[in-house]
Motif scaffolding. Structure first.
Motif, PDB file in Angstrom:
ATOM      1  N   ALA A 248       0.842  -1.198   0.000  1.00 44.91           N
ATOM      2  CA  ALA A 248       0.000   0.000   0.000  1.00 44.91           C
ATOM      3  C   ALA A 248       0.872   1.241   0.000  1.00 44.91           C
ATOM      4  O   ALA A 248       1.867   1.313   0.725  1.00 44.91           O
ATOM      5  N   ASP A 249       0.521   2.226  -0.828  1.00 45.46           N
ATOM      6  CA  ASP A 249       1.266   3.484  -0.909  1.00 45.46           C
ATOM      7  C   ASP A 249       0.570   4.512  -0.015  1.00 45.46           C
ATOM      8  O   ASP A 249      -0.445   5.097  -0.386  1.00 45.46           O
ATOM      9  N   VAL A 250       1.148   4.748   1.165  1.00 48.10           N
ATOM     10  CA  VAL A 250       0.546   5.614   2.183  1.00 48.10           C
ATOM     11  C   VAL A 250       1.256   6.958   2.181  1.00 48.10           C
ATOM     12  O   VAL A 250       2.484   7.036   2.084  1.00 48.10           O
ATOM     13  N   PHE A 251       0.476   8.046   2.312  1.00 41.35           N
ATOM     14  CA  PHE A 251       1.053   9.380   2.367  1.00 41.35           C
ATOM     15  C   PHE A 251       2.013   9.499   3.547  1.00 41.35           C
ATOM     16  O   PHE A 251       1.789   8.915   4.618  1.00 41.35           O
ATOM     17  N   GLU A 252       3.050  10.279   3.346  1.00 37.10           N
ATOM     18  CA  GLU A 252       4.077  10.456   4.366  1.00 37.10           C
ATOM     19  C   GLU A 252       3.478  10.960   5.683  1.00 37.10           C
ATOM     20  O   GLU A 252       3.864  10.525   6.769  1.00 37.10           O
ATOM     21  N   ARG A 253       2.522  11.870   5.598  1.00 39.10           N
ATOM     22  CA  ARG A 253       1.951  12.457   6.809  1.00 39.10           C
ATOM     23  C   ARG A 253       1.132  11.458   7.618  1.00 39.10           C
ATOM     24  O   ARG A 253       0.871  11.672   8.803  1.00 39.10           O
ATOM     25  N   ASP A 254       0.704  10.347   6.991  1.00 38.80           N
ATOM     26  CA  ASP A 254      -0.120   9.349   7.673  1.00 38.80           C
ATOM     27  C   ASP A 254       0.686   8.182   8.210  1.00 38.80           C
ATOM     28  O   ASP A 254       0.131   7.296   8.884  1.00 38.80           O
ATOM     29  N   LEU A 255       1.996   8.147   7.936  1.00 35.43           N
ATOM     30  CA  LEU A 255       2.805   7.009   8.374  1.00 35.43           C
ATOM     31  C   LEU A 255       2.836   6.878   9.886  1.00 35.43           C
ATOM     32  O   LEU A 255       2.913   5.773  10.422  1.00 35.43           O
ATOM     33  N   ALA A 256       2.781   8.020  10.593  1.00 32.22           N
ATOM     34  CA  ALA A 256       2.824   7.967  12.056  1.00 32.22           C
ATOM     35  C   ALA A 256       1.602   7.280  12.639  1.00 32.22           C
ATOM     36  O   ALA A 256       1.623   6.843  13.793  1.00 32.22           O
ATOM     37  N   LEU A 257       0.524   7.179  11.863  1.00 33.40           N
ATOM     38  CA  LEU A 257      -0.702   6.541  12.340  1.00 33.40           C
ATOM     39  C   LEU A 257      -0.725   5.041  12.066  1.00 33.40           C
ATOM     40  O   LEU A 257      -1.619   4.344  12.537  1.00 33.40           O
ATOM     41  N   VAL A 258       0.236   4.555  11.286  1.00 38.62           N
ATOM     42  CA  VAL A 258       0.257   3.135  10.904  1.00 38.62           C
ATOM     43  C   VAL A 258       1.218   2.394  11.820  1.00 38.62           C
ATOM     44  O   VAL A 258       2.368   2.791  11.985  1.00 38.62           O
ATOM     45  N   GLU A 259       0.729   1.304  12.403  1.00 43.32           N
ATOM     46  CA  GLU A 259       1.547   0.509  13.305  1.00 43.32           C
ATOM     47  C   GLU A 259       1.676  -0.921  12.797  1.00 43.32           C
ATOM     48  O   GLU A 259       0.778  -1.421  12.112  1.00 43.32           O
ATOM     49  N   LYS A 260       2.778  -1.554  13.154  1.00 42.09           N
ATOM     50  CA  LYS A 260       2.966  -2.955  12.812  1.00 42.09           C
ATOM     51  C   LYS A 260       1.904  -3.788  13.517  1.00 42.09           C
ATOM     52  O   LYS A 260       1.663  -3.626  14.712  1.00 42.09           O
TER      53      LYS A 260
END
Length: 394
Positions: A248-260
């Motif tokens: 999935a190509d996630v916006f840089e600003r939303d990466l902090a919301l994605v967790e393993k």
């Protein structure tokens, strides 16, 4: 008789009355003597008597904006705190194989392709034939193996004969040692020829058949019938079907919301029902042109859908994780098309602009990833009024 007073005596007499000084003070303050209206403008630090206020070295103090009292009823301020608000991030995605799950097959000899057994997209079992080629080198290698077998048989016979002669007392030790050395050399040569044939694969005479090393899917074919190939020419790219995942190509600003470990729902264009998975990793690199990063999603074990690389998809990733501050969209302002800011109340009627980093809006709220702390009072209504006042002061 008239009494004459000197000028000095006259002022000395007036000075003896205290009311004279009071009269002078009232006259100086009143100007034209009429009643003056009280100043209703807000009093700031610069209006207080004493030494002139020094310019603060704090950049945030320089940006502070003081509103008139009549404007304050139109401003709504709220104390913020970190919350765990569940939501999802939606991003375009594709199916791909893991890097370690892709293998390129080839051959160890030069030759010409005579037959191809597979097509791109085929699922094949380990040992299934991929292609056959004709090679003069293969003929030579098989001849060398047959010669090595014959040489080993002669060396074994010679060594046994020397042992028998030495046992009966007619043989020489030096001849026995020489026969033993020749036997070792013959065995080594046979082992070398056998290893070459193992790499060569099955076939007879000049024929070589290339086979699949494991259960796989044919991803790419580099050759066709009649093509000449060398020992370093790639023939096919094979991928392990069970090692496919979703990127999935996630916006840089939303990466902090994605967790393993975060759950994800993947909608594939070629399938009627979505599949489920979970986040296993994130890319360390950012695509400079799109400002996106790859988030890798692994399908759940109960997924029975055959994923094929190149499939287009859309991934919805859950973002329930560590607490973030959430604000309504009306409190977020964008300046110059790139700077995102909010207004923080420093004291009654005094507000400071604060640059913040925000994530993707969901359920009408925008997560603040950086720039605010819990307990601060943020303007959630009337931010445009403060921004307009700030523009007038510029």
């Amino acid at each position: 008789m008239k009494t004459h007073f000197s000028r000095d005596a006259y002022f000395k007499k007036l000075a003896s009355f205290p009311c004279f000084f009071i009269l002078l003070l009232v006259t100086a303050c009143g100007g034209d003597g009429g009643e003056s209206e009280p100043d209703k403008s807000p009093v700031t630090a610069k209006d207080l008597p004493g030494k002139p206020q020094q310019q603060s070295s704090d950049s945030s103090a320089n940006k502070a904006i003081t509103l008139r009292p009549e404007s304050l009823p139109y401003i709504k301020v709220q104390e913020v705190k970190a919350e765990s608000l569940g939501g999802v991030i939606s991003a375009p995605a594709r199916v791909d194989f893991r890097a370690k799950a892709i293998s390129t097959t080839g051959t160890v000899v030069e030759g010409r392709i005579t037959k191809i057994y597979v097509q791109v997209g085929d699922r094949i079992k380990a040992g299934a034939p991929l292609a056959t080629l004709s090679s003069v080198q293969a003929t030579q290698m098989r001849s060398d193996y047959a010669r090595a077998e014959a040489e080993l048989a002669r060396a074994e016979d010679r060594y046994r004969r020397q042992l028998e002669m030495q046992r009966t007392g007619v043989g020489l030790e030096i001849e026995r040692v020489e026969a033993e050395t020749q036997l070792k050399q013959a065995r080594t040569e046979l082992d070398r020829s056998r290893d070459f044939l193992h790499l060569l694969g099955s076939g007879a005479a000049d024929e070589v058949t290339v086979r699949a090393p494991f259960d796989s899917m044919v991803l790419k074919a580099y050759v066709s019938v009649g093509a000449a190939v060398g020992n370093d020419t790639p023939l096919f790219d094979l991928g392990e079907p069970t090692a496919a995942w979703i990127v999935a190509d996630v916006f840089e600003r939303d990466l902090a919301l994605v967790e393993k470990g975060a759950k994800a729902v993947i909608e594939l264009a070629s399938l009627p029902d979505p599949i489920h998975g979970h986040v296993v990793a994130e890319s360390a690199a950012i695509q400079s042109d799109l400002r996106r990063a790859a988030v890798f999603i692994e399908p759940d074990k109960d997924t029975k859908v055959a994923l094929r690389p190149g499939m287009y998809a859309r991934a919805s990733i859950e973002t329930a994780g560590p607490g973030h501050i959430f604000l309504p969209a009306s409190s977020i302002l964008i300046r110059d098309g790139k700077t995102t800011l909010v207004y923080v109340e420093k004291s009654t009627g005094v507000f400071e602009p604060r640059v913040v980093q925000v994530g993707q809006a969901r359920e009408g709220l925008i997560p603040v990833l950086k720039g605010l702390s819990g307990g601060e009072r943020v303007v959630v209504g009337g931010a445009l009024l403060i921004d307009g006042e700030a523009a007038m002061l510029l």
